[in-house]
Motif scaffolding. Sequence first.
Motif, PDB file in Angstrom:
ATOM      1  N   ARG A 120       0.812  -1.212   0.000  1.00 21.35           N
ATOM      2  CA  ARG A 120       0.000   0.000   0.000  1.00 21.35           C
ATOM      3  C   ARG A 120       0.854   1.274   0.000  1.00 21.35           C
ATOM      4  O   ARG A 120       0.334   2.368  -0.192  1.00 21.35           O
ATOM      5  CB  ARG A 120      -0.985  -0.010   1.171  1.00 21.35           C
ATOM      6  CG  ARG A 120      -0.376   0.148   2.548  1.00 21.35           C
ATOM      7  CD  ARG A 120      -1.419  -0.082   3.631  1.00 21.35           C
ATOM      8  NE  ARG A 120      -0.922   0.416   4.916  1.00 21.35           N
ATOM      9  CZ  ARG A 120      -1.113   1.649   5.356  1.00 21.35           C
ATOM     10  NH1 ARG A 120      -1.810   2.503   4.638  1.00 21.35           N
ATOM     11  NH2 ARG A 120      -0.626   2.017   6.514  1.00 21.35           N
ATOM     12  N   CYS A 157      -4.217   7.584   9.305  1.00 21.91           N
ATOM     13  CA  CYS A 157      -5.420   6.853   8.900  1.00 21.91           C
ATOM     14  C   CYS A 157      -5.508   5.567   9.727  1.00 21.91           C
ATOM     15  O   CYS A 157      -4.579   5.210  10.457  1.00 21.91           O
ATOM     16  CB  CYS A 157      -5.382   6.545   7.407  1.00 21.91           C
ATOM     17  SG  CYS A 157      -4.125   5.337   6.975  1.00 21.91           S
ATOM     18  N   CYS A 160      -2.634   3.075   9.289  1.00 22.25           N
ATOM     19  CA  CYS A 160      -1.375   3.558   9.890  1.00 22.25           C
ATOM     20  C   CYS A 160      -1.448   3.470  11.419  1.00 22.25           C
ATOM     21  O   CYS A 160      -0.471   3.106  12.071  1.00 22.25           O
ATOM     22  CB  CYS A 160      -1.075   4.983   9.441  1.00 22.25           C
ATOM     23  SG  CYS A 160      -0.472   5.066   7.744  1.00 22.25           S
ATOM     24  N   ALA A 178       3.347   7.295   8.029  1.00 21.05           N
ATOM     25  CA  ALA A 178       2.383   7.917   7.112  1.00 21.05           C
ATOM     26  C   ALA A 178       2.210   7.049   5.880  1.00 21.05           C
ATOM     27  O   ALA A 178       3.011   6.131   5.642  1.00 21.05           O
ATOM     28  CB  ALA A 178       2.888   9.290   6.688  1.00 21.05           C
ATOM     29  N   CYS A 179       1.156   7.316   5.127  1.00 19.02           N
ATOM     30  CA  CYS A 179       0.948   6.617   3.858  1.00 19.02           C
ATOM     31  C   CYS A 179       0.301   7.581   2.859  1.00 19.02           C
ATOM     32  O   CYS A 179      -0.009   8.715   3.198  1.00 19.02           O
ATOM     33  CB  CYS A 179       0.093   5.375   4.065  1.00 19.02           C
ATOM     34  SG  CYS A 179      -1.648   5.747   4.339  1.00 19.02           S
ATOM     35  N   CYS A 182      -2.842   9.415   4.292  1.00 15.88           N
ATOM     36  CA  CYS A 182      -2.874  10.332   5.437  1.00 15.88           C
ATOM     37  C   CYS A 182      -1.648  11.225   5.567  1.00 15.88           C
ATOM     38  O   CYS A 182      -1.644  12.159   6.356  1.00 15.88           O
ATOM     39  CB  CYS A 182      -3.066   9.524   6.719  1.00 15.88           C
ATOM     40  SG  CYS A 182      -1.695   8.417   7.090  1.00 15.88           S
TER      41      CYS A 182
HETATM   42 ZN    ZN Z   1      -2.020   6.250   6.549  1.00 17.48          ZN
END
Ligand code: ZN
Length: 764
Positions: A120, A157, A160, A178-179, A182
């Motif tokens: 992801r 999120c 996360c 983080a990703c 978010c």
């Molecule tokens: Zn995230």
Amino acid sequence: MPIGKQIIITGAIQGVGFRPFVYNIARQLDIVGEVYNDSAGVIIIVQCTNSQLNLLLSSLENNTPVLATITNIKIEEVQFDGYVDFSITQSRGGKVATLVLPDACICNDCINDITNKNNRRYGYAFTNCTNCGPRFSIIKKMPYDRQSTSMAPFMMCQKCVQEYQNPNNRRFHAQPNACHHCGPQLQLTDSAGKDIACNDIIVKTATLLKQGKIIAIKGIGGFHLACLANIESTIATLRKRKHRAHKPFALMAKDITTIKKYCQVSPQEENLLTNSASPIVLLKIDNNTLPSQIAPKQKKLGFMLPYTPLHYLLLQQLDTPLLLTSGNKSCNPQITNNQQALQELEGVADYFLMHNRDIINRVDDSVVQFSTDKAQMIRRARGYAPTALPLPNGFENCQGLLAVGAELKNTFCLMTQSNALISQHIGDLKTLESYQDFEYNIDLYQRLYMTPIQHLVADLHPDYLSSKYADNYAQTHDIKLDTVAHHHAHIAACLFENGRTINSKKVLGVVWDGMGLGADNSLWGGEFLLADYSSFSRLAHFEYTPLLGGDKAQNEPWRMAYAYCKQYQISASAYFSGKPTTEFDALLNSDLVLNNTSSVGRLFDAVAYLLGICSHKISYEAQAAIELENMASACLNFDAQPTYEFELKQAKNHTHIDSKKLWIAILKDLENQVKREDIAYRFHLSLAQLLVEVVLQFKQTHPFDTVVLSGGVFHNQLLSTQISALFANIDNITLLTHSKLPCGDGSISLGQAAICIAKEKKYG
Ligand code: ZN
Ligand code: ZN
Ligand code: FE
């Protein structure tokens, strides 16, 4: 019978996955208890047998997480309520004693995440985990948690959060976690700040680079200006726009294999390139197929590997190295802020690759080289600062002492109860931005380590801006201020770095550098000093030579060359045609008192000039000396080179090193058309031999067993190598050199602190 113990661990252990590491070992060993962060460090409470405890302790010390450093483990008996399992419990407050970690380059696991189509985080430029990512550059205050960093505005999120809360996850308590959904986002704009429409910002940036564009890229500790390293016209444009005539640029290559296409890389150099600090490493050029404009007249190139996911993703799109230079105009420090970048780099960068994670603390790229048998730090910043140096015996309990360092290549040093904190490279304090950075960081370090200034120490030179700062601070806060001689500080820094205790015996310190104010008000820089931490005496120095034209003498090497020739009554007018020498003749014949220097750095400048280097003026610090080293390195038959002689003259209470014979011999070699590479090599070797000769002479009359080398001249790899080779044949002398800190003025602050403490505690 199970025992109850409390284990208190201090060091760089918060935010590096230390608690889950403890948790997993404890579970494996069937130990019950708890682990938590405390302001003092990490506290582990265990109920277990002695053999379980021993296994736990050996695992702690032997399998420490990559970014963690344990400085101390203390064990106490405790009373506690019966535990049934082992768990990670809530952090407790109090006075902070843990260390702030430096920024770390992307780890292999995170590289796998961003390059795996099914992950992801595929292609996500701000991926990090407890083993990697930004730290110092994003922190505002301690303790280190997300709210204290520039990640505070980004709400994690659900996915996360789950990673963040799971002790078995690599992102457990990874504060900048983080990703795509978010975390921070990339932005690509034109020079007016208008977004560039595209599907993939990284691919688009790579396309623009291939078209020969210059792009300002926001990195970890500041902006860079980037372009492709194989487009000559773009590099020329960049030099013109940045007003940077000759100073070498750094390069970033996607992997070691690419670097090896251009440079020799030894296993030790490979270790430096791939360590978590990911510094710029100076490497010998092997195959010069890149434009010489990158590093004019150099035999080395500065390479680094991609250290952020953003750099990594970008470099994946490029087959040639990326040229990187700090994002600023001329000699100012790197810009850190998006708006400022757009304003100040307008007309320099064609495009801007930015993001919305703020850089809180500026940190330049670090620069290192591998010399003889160890790494030699040239600029200590990203990845290394603010790593603390442990205190040698005797230096404990001097918290609150601030040493303000030199004026160029400034760092400062703040002593805490158990560490010496040396700031990142701040730079030339004469530029306003660097000076502001200096003030800001002094304030930041006091806050981060909750160590207010209680005592100050500065260089003897009252005009250094660092000295003026200290003087002003001492007066307005009614705090004690001490001063320390520059060259003594060089020696003390090297002793401290090498762990010499506060009461250690006198050593012979050889300090060769640009210039620093000496005890006699002259500008020293070619010194042999018998010293311990608290005092020194001058045994020998290079003969004083007048600085013609004050500051200009540093920037125009011909002035020094002329001064030497005049001093030794050598006529070499052919070398100075077109130079305004008559005004100096008048000056030298007058009664005017000129500034004098014994600097070996200036001797290098002068010899370089005779050999045709920098005949007009230098465009960056130490350019003439660096080009002279490069010229000497090109000498082919170095085994067969004779050396030049110096004369040692006994003056009142010390020895003078007279270089008249050297000048005559060099001019004769030039007349005889000896290759300039050979002359340059002979000059280096002559200095190395002189150094050893003087050391051995003093060894007969003074009981030292250690020789310390410090001062910017020893960044010269050829000279350092020649000196160590000569010392290798000498028994009963230990040679101490710098490794963790630069041998130039970046280590002055530490030396000032050490001397001040030793005097205060009345050693020596
Ligand atoms: Zn995230
Ligand atoms: Zn990672
Ligand atoms: Fe110096």
